[in-house]
Design an enzyme around this catalytic site. Structure first.
Site, PDB file in Angstrom:
ATOM      1  N   HIS A  76       0.740  -1.238  -0.012  1.00  0.00           N
ATOM      2  CA  HIS A  76      -0.004  -0.109  -0.088  1.00  0.00           C
ATOM      3  C   HIS A  76       0.892   1.406  -0.051  1.00  0.00           C
ATOM      4  CE1 HIS A  76      -2.850  -2.949   1.638  1.00  0.00           C
ATOM      5  NE2 HIS A  76      -3.849  -2.005   1.151  1.00  0.00           N
ATOM      6  N   ASN A  90       8.537  -3.533   3.038  1.00  0.00           N
ATOM      7  CA  ASN A  90       7.070  -3.513   3.436  1.00  0.00           C
ATOM      8  C   ASN A  90       6.911  -3.878   4.762  1.00  0.00           C
ATOM      9  OD1 ASN A  90       4.311  -3.093   2.999  1.00  0.00           O
ATOM     10  ND2 ASN A  90       4.294  -5.281   2.528  1.00  0.00           N
ATOM     11  N   GLU A 116      11.993  22.878   2.657  1.00  0.00           N
ATOM     12  CA  GLU A 116      12.316  21.744   1.864  1.00  0.00           C
ATOM     13  C   GLU A 116      13.831  21.298   1.934  1.00  0.00           C
ATOM     14  OE1 GLU A 116      10.911  22.107  -2.057  1.00  0.00           O
ATOM     15  OE2 GLU A 116       8.857  21.768  -1.476  1.00  0.00           O
TER      16      GLU A 116
END
Length: 278
Positions: A118, A149, A260
């Site tokens: 996901h 994952n 950033e």
């Protein structure tokens, strides 16, 4: 090619962003979808099939038809999205794609050696069954190395929910870049890298030069499951350089450039015991 941030966003910032000192407050009506409160990183639209904008009540994504995976997925996360809804586990094709496009199926991942990973995790939409089920559409799924994952990526997902439970308002963008092969007879690309950007504010969609921003860029590989996700901390600037995307584009150029460039430090919170639900 993306236009310079300063040239493109300064007029928008002057007209639409309310500036108070060093704080930028983004009103709800600024973005047509709350999951895009800080901008559309790739200027995704319904024109380019490989940068195809899909807006759902639970999240927004840029889909890549030729690769069969999302380029990025963007969503808000706070306590209101969290609950006790059971995991749907109903992986299925996304029938909102144009009829003449190939629709990736769960079977395309069978015996591939990769998890159905996901981008927006199941547990980030646990307040009701419908919202949870929406995360199992294959347009939200990538071929993800199991050690990524189920290891450090899972722990990062648990961490973001801990922040939400501590009262933070989060805006999250997760995506991929690079390619290291395909599965499903070439229909689904395997990304080389997986990134995530987390903007953590204490008031809804407001940001300043001290706002907590966490950015990670991870290899999509096996073999380092026990690695701490903090080993992959980076800056948003670095991810922009690697992807060509323009994150946080709804901010003023000066504030955007300031936040950033930072490599974030981890927000210290008390861990809560929970089982991972990707």
């Amino acid at each position: 090619m993306f236009v310079s941030k300063k040239l493109l966003f300064l007029p928008i910032a002057l007209l639409l962003i309310l500036t108070v000192g060093c704080t930028i407050l983004l009103p709800r009506q600024f973005a047509s979808n709350p999951h895009l409160a800080f901008g559309n990183p790739s200027n995704a639209s319904n024109i380019d099939p490989n940068n195809y904008l899909i807006e759902k009540p639970q999240y927004v994504l840029s889909y890549n038809r030729d690769k069969g995976i999302p380029n990025w997925v963007s969503w808000e996360l706070n306590q209101s999205w969290l609950g006790e809804a059971p995991r749907s586990n109903n992986f299925r094709p996304d029938d909102t794609l144009p009829e003449d496009w190939y629709r990736v199926t769960p079977n395309d991942y069978t015996r591939s050696g990769f998890d159905k990973g996901h981008m927006i995790p199941s547990a980030d939409r646990s307040n009701n069954p419908d919202n949870n089920a929406a995360t199992f559409l294959m347009t939200n799924i990538i071929p993800q190395a199991p050690d990524n994952n189920q290891g450090y990526w899972a722990r990062l997902e648990d961490y973001e929910r801990t922040l939400a439970n501590e009262g933070y308002e989060l805006h999250i963008i997760s995506g991929v870049y690079g390619q290291k092969g395909t599965i499903a007879r070439g229909k689904v690309s395997i990304p080389a890298r997986i990134f995530k950007i987390i903007v953590a504010t204490t008031s809804e969609r407001s940001i300043n030069d001290s706002t907590k921003i966490i950015a990670v860029d991870t290899p999509n590989i096996n073999g380092n499951r026990e690695t701490n996700w903090t080993e992959f901390l980076t800056s948003i600037d670095a991810i922009e350089k690697n992807t060509g995307y323009n994150f946080l584009s709804n901010l003023s150029p000066s504030l955007q450039n300031l936040v950033e460039s930072k490599v974030a430090s981890v927000i210290e919170v008390k861990p809560k015991s929970s089982s991972h639900k990707n």
